[in-house]
Write an enzyme that holds these catalytic residues in place. Sequence first.
Site, mmCIF file in Angstrom:
data_model
loop_
_atom_site.group_PDB
_atom_site.id
_atom_site.type_symbol
_atom_site.label_atom_id
_atom_site.label_comp_id
_atom_site.label_asym_id
_atom_site.label_seq_id
_atom_site.Cartn_x
_atom_site.Cartn_y
_atom_site.Cartn_z
ATOM 1 N N ASP A 172 -8.397 -8.303 7.079
ATOM 2 C CA ASP A 172 -8.822 -8.948 5.831
ATOM 3 C C ASP A 172 -9.453 -10.319 6.110
ATOM 4 O OD1 ASP A 172 -7.687 -6.811 4.421
ATOM 5 O OD2 ASP A 172 -5.758 -7.837 4.249
ATOM 6 N N GLU A 191 -9.243 -2.387 -3.928
ATOM 7 C CA GLU A 191 -8.654 -3.712 -3.743
ATOM 8 C C GLU A 191 -9.671 -4.613 -3.044
ATOM 9 O OE1 GLU A 191 -5.180 -2.908 -1.429
ATOM 10 O OE2 GLU A 191 -6.285 -2.382 0.376
#
Length: 318
Positions: A30, A196
């Site tokens: 991420d 997401e």
Amino acid sequence: MLSYIFFLCVALVNAYSDPGACSGACWAHDPNVIQRESDGSFFRFSTGLGILISSASSIEGPWTDLGYALPNGSTVTVGNASNLWAPDVHYVDGTYYMYYASSALGSRDSAIGVASSTTLEYGSWTDHGEIGVTSNDADEYNTIDPNWITIGDASYLQFGSYWDGIFQVEMTDSLTASGDDYTNLAYNASGNHDIEAAFMFEYEDYYYLTFSSGTAQGYTTSLPAQGDEYRIVVCRSSTGTGDFVDKDGTACTNSGGTTVLASHDYVYGPGGQGVLDDPTYGLVVYYHYADKNIGLAVSEYQFGWNNLTWTDGWPVVA
């Protein structure tokens, strides 16, 4: 006939260009990348423990791991404050603000916190705790994966995953959300609603909402069905505060999303993305991915990036 099949297979394998070069410490999860205002140095922030900081002279590296922004964890009281997720860093008036999520896999007991620094360096971060955006298992949203953007004179934070998808809240300032009036920006009606990692950016006359769709990890235990692994998709809006649609005109709140980058060749499950205007390469999308030649475990994820080009107003990885 055989030559046609061979051509088709090659075309599918090479549907996207390989990631750009990366040297040095290329593990990432991420990732969020920002350039320091004072000297243009690159800083990369990654999910895990107190948020790993890495730095380099260019997006290609060589990357050096510096340490954790919050080595003792966060002061947030929700989720797992010792293992923070999905950093997002922005710069305002001499200060860098880093949002992060505190949660646990599969849980909506989550909170978004913020820390600040004037240099981005290891040892310079001050934690400010929660910003007022939290959730629990009774909510239809999950307050993880924060992403900040300025739209006009106001600033907003995107967040969310699975359940009812991705939401947006207006910010009072970089430390505080204005309240709990959340706007739904994207929703996947199918399966387990697996979207997401929102990242929004402005380009010419539109705001582009990128997010990751599909199964994010766990690839060493059980691979998802082909095409159900992580991929990067996009919708756009003229306002940035709603009415996002994909290239086909499908509403982002009704399972819309045009694929920007998916698995190909040795690249598996690209996602957790951001977009950066690189001084050398122009607009690039960066992300983590599993390299089939290295391994599929989270601990083996790699930092990737690709140039973005534009076709009829939509971002395309060549």
